[in-house]
Design an enzyme around this catalytic site. Structure first.
Site, mmCIF file in Angstrom:
data_model
loop_
_atom_site.group_PDB
_atom_site.id
_atom_site.type_symbol
_atom_site.label_atom_id
_atom_site.label_comp_id
_atom_site.label_asym_id
_atom_site.label_seq_id
_atom_site.Cartn_x
_atom_site.Cartn_y
_atom_site.Cartn_z
ATOM 1 N N CYS A 59 1.886 22.324 2.216
ATOM 2 C CA CYS A 59 0.844 21.352 2.582
ATOM 3 C C CYS A 59 0.017 20.925 1.368
ATOM 4 O O CYS A 59 -0.309 21.739 0.505
ATOM 5 C CB CYS A 59 -0.061 21.952 3.651
ATOM 6 S SG CYS A 59 -1.322 20.814 4.230
ATOM 7 N N CYS A 63 -7.040 24.184 1.824
ATOM 8 C CA CYS A 63 -7.869 25.010 2.712
ATOM 9 C C CYS A 63 -7.786 26.469 2.237
ATOM 10 O O CYS A 63 -6.681 27.049 2.225
ATOM 11 C CB CYS A 63 -7.387 24.892 4.155
ATOM 12 S SG CYS A 63 -7.154 23.172 4.663
ATOM 13 N N CYS A 66 -5.608 29.272 3.969
ATOM 14 C CA CYS A 66 -4.291 28.980 4.564
ATOM 15 C C CYS A 66 -3.103 29.324 3.667
ATOM 16 O O CYS A 66 -3.044 28.893 2.510
ATOM 17 C CB CYS A 66 -4.245 27.504 4.951
ATOM 18 S SG CYS A 66 -2.751 27.097 5.865
ATOM 19 N N CYS A 103 1.657 24.482 22.152
ATOM 20 C CA CYS A 103 0.977 23.871 21.012
ATOM 21 C C CYS A 103 1.934 23.809 19.831
ATOM 22 O O CYS A 103 2.539 24.819 19.480
ATOM 23 C CB CYS A 103 -0.234 24.703 20.609
ATOM 24 S SG CYS A 103 -1.363 25.013 21.968
ATOM 25 N N CYS A 134 0.049 20.152 23.245
ATOM 26 C CA CYS A 134 -0.997 20.056 22.228
ATOM 27 C C CYS A 134 -0.304 19.964 20.874
ATOM 28 O O CYS A 134 0.723 20.611 20.657
ATOM 29 C CB CYS A 134 -1.895 21.288 22.280
ATOM 30 S SG CYS A 134 -3.190 21.274 21.021
HETATM 31 N N1 SAM Z 1 -2.467 21.134 9.107
HETATM 32 C C1 SAM Z 1 -3.133 21.047 10.352
HETATM 33 C C2 SAM Z 1 -4.612 21.211 10.237
HETATM 34 O O1 SAM Z 1 -5.085 21.873 9.330
HETATM 35 O O2 SAM Z 1 -5.320 20.681 11.088
HETATM 36 C C3 SAM Z 1 -2.636 22.004 11.394
HETATM 37 C C4 SAM Z 1 -2.261 23.430 11.084
HETATM 38 S S1 SAM Z 1 -3.546 24.582 10.660
HETATM 39 C C5 SAM Z 1 -2.572 25.978 10.301
HETATM 40 C C6 SAM Z 1 -4.417 24.955 12.130
HETATM 41 C C7 SAM Z 1 -5.670 25.839 12.049
HETATM 42 O O3 SAM Z 1 -5.326 27.199 11.891
HETATM 43 C C8 SAM Z 1 -6.644 25.586 10.914
HETATM 44 O O4 SAM Z 1 -7.502 24.531 11.198
HETATM 45 C C9 SAM Z 1 -7.421 26.899 10.873
HETATM 46 O O5 SAM Z 1 -8.582 26.817 11.666
HETATM 47 C C10 SAM Z 1 -6.452 27.915 11.428
HETATM 48 N N2 SAM Z 1 -6.029 28.859 10.397
HETATM 49 C C11 SAM Z 1 -5.147 28.618 9.401
HETATM 50 N N3 SAM Z 1 -4.991 29.720 8.624
HETATM 51 C C12 SAM Z 1 -5.800 30.683 9.125
HETATM 52 C C13 SAM Z 1 -6.089 32.033 8.752
HETATM 53 N N4 SAM Z 1 -5.532 32.597 7.686
HETATM 54 N N5 SAM Z 1 -6.954 32.737 9.500
HETATM 55 C C14 SAM Z 1 -7.526 32.166 10.581
HETATM 56 N N6 SAM Z 1 -7.312 30.891 10.968
HETATM 57 C C15 SAM Z 1 -6.460 30.152 10.252
HETATM 58 FE FE1 SF4 Z 2 -2.604 22.312 5.401
HETATM 59 FE FE2 SF4 Z 2 -3.154 24.800 6.131
HETATM 60 FE FE3 SF4 Z 2 -5.122 23.127 5.608
HETATM 61 FE FE4 SF4 Z 2 -3.629 22.743 7.807
HETATM 62 S S1 SF4 Z 2 -4.970 24.468 7.397
HETATM 63 S S2 SF4 Z 2 -4.306 21.184 6.342
HETATM 64 S S3 SF4 Z 2 -1.643 23.466 7.051
HETATM 65 S S4 SF4 Z 2 -3.592 23.860 4.124
#
Ligand code: SAM
Ligand code: SF4
Length: 324
Positions: A59, A63, A66, A103, A134
């Site tokens: 990605c 974030c 992530c 989802c 979802c």
């Molecule tokens: N890329 C899209 C986005 O960010 O909206 C969808 C996928 S993203 C993995 C979905 C959500 O998972 C993120 O908004 C975050 O709140 C949660 N998330 C991701 N990594 C995480 C982690 N290590 N611990 C807890 N929540 C996490």
């Molecule tokens: Fe990309 Fe992870 Fe952020 Fe979703 S949460 S936008 S998958 S980096």
């Protein structure tokens, strides 16, 4: 202050009011949250959603929590968008396992127009199975939101993750306002919003108040509010973030329940490492939705067996389809 007798659906909460709820004695907080919960839901019912990653890793966003970000070396292997047929098979298995909502998540910064047709086909085929749908695909344009809505997508997930003030400490490749813009497009298209956040990213109580405030003062409350506990991942900037206190997590669930009484409040990521007792207190505080595992689960998966045993011990039952 919250008044259980007259708990109207309010979108005009102030930060001071929300901070006041957080400060209630724990027993009083749980009582008030449970009272609000019972006004709108059967407290013995929990919605079960299943999550499938339809496009993993690589990605463009950064974030800080992530493992799917291309900015960090977490050893995760990136994959292409899953074929529609495979998604259908996974949804069938989820349905057979008792899921009510399916989802689908993609590690994208934003949805690209070239992928819209395949995504819409996934939505309509999963929906035809009688599952709620979802998707979480990153940012959307108003036109894309309309197309997903027309394909029958019930919910779009787009988490605000933390307070407006703390956001840039966690993510620099987009802004809090970008997030709100996509949520507005989702609402305008007629789809229901799923939006929540993460605790345990080094944020303060004030940030948690700010996050709940941002959710509870949206023009309409999100239909689903996932509350995640950070899963610290090696190689990400937040790998060493201090774990959120379980009681603070439960308080946040309770405050979400009181301020957004008709929303599904979900214990999302981080549940795997919570004790049965912590989860039980989350349900008592008004949580009424969970993810059944993070990946496609098959019969006999230990995580599923563990959840079944917990439901049994607590006398909880899975919510039938057709709920909010
Ligand atoms: N890329 C899209 C986005 O960010 O909206 C969808 C996928 S993203 C993995 C979905 C959500 O998972 C993120 O908004 C975050 O709140 C949660 N998330 C991701 N990594 C995480 C982690 N290590 N611990 C807890 N929540 C996490
Ligand atoms: Fe990309 Fe992870 Fe952020 Fe979703 S949460 S936008 S998958 S980096």
């Amino acid at each position: 202050m919250f008044d259980a007798e007259t708990s109207a659906i309010r979108t005009d909460w102030t930060r001071e009011e929300i901070a006041g709820l957080y400060d209630l004695p724990f027993t009083e907080l749980l009582f008030q949250a449970q009272t609000a919960h019972r006004e709108h839901f059967d407290p013995a019912e929990v919605q079960i959603s299943q999550l499938l990653s339809i496009k993993t890793g690589g990605c463009a966003e950064d974030c800080g929590y992530c493992n799917q970000s291309a900015h960090f070396d977490t050893g995760l292997k990136a994959s292409k968008l899953m074929p529609v047929e495979e998604v259908k098979q996974a949804a069938e298995a989820a349905k057979a396992g008792g899921a009510q909502r399916f989802c689908m998540g993609a590690a994208w910064r934003e949805l690209k127009d070239r992928d819209v047709d395949a995504i819409c086909e996934m939505v309509s085929s999963v929906r035809d199975m009688g599952l709620e749908t979802c998707m979480t695909l990153g940012m959307l344009t108003p036109e894309q939101a309309d197309k997903l809505s027309d394909a029958g997508l019930d919910y779009y997930n787009h988490n605000i993750d933390t307070s407006p003030e703390y956001y840039s400490e966690i993510i620099t490749t987009r802004t809090f306002e970008d997030r709100l813009d996509t949520l507005a497009h989702v609402r305008d298209s007629g789809m229901k919003v799923c939006s929540g956040g993460i605790l345990g990213m080094g944020e303060s109580r004030e940030d948690r108040v700010g996050m709940i405030h941002a959710l509870a003062t949206m023009p309409a409350h999100p239909g689903s509010v996932p509350i995640n506990a950070l899963i610290p991942i090696e190689g990400t900037p937040l790998e060493k973030a201090p774990k959120v206190d379980n009681l603070e997590f439960i308080r946040t669930i309770a405050v979400a329940r009181m301020t957004m009484p008709t929303s599904m409040v979900r214990i999302a990521a981080g549940r795997e490492t919570m004790s049965d007792e912590t989860q039980a207190l989350c349900f008592a505080a008004g949580a009424n939705s969970i993810f059944y595992g993070e990946t496609l689960l098959t019969a006999g998966n230990p995580a599923v067996e563990k959840d079944r045993a917990l439901f049994e011990k607590l006398g909880l039952k899975a919510m039938g389809a057709g709920h909010a």
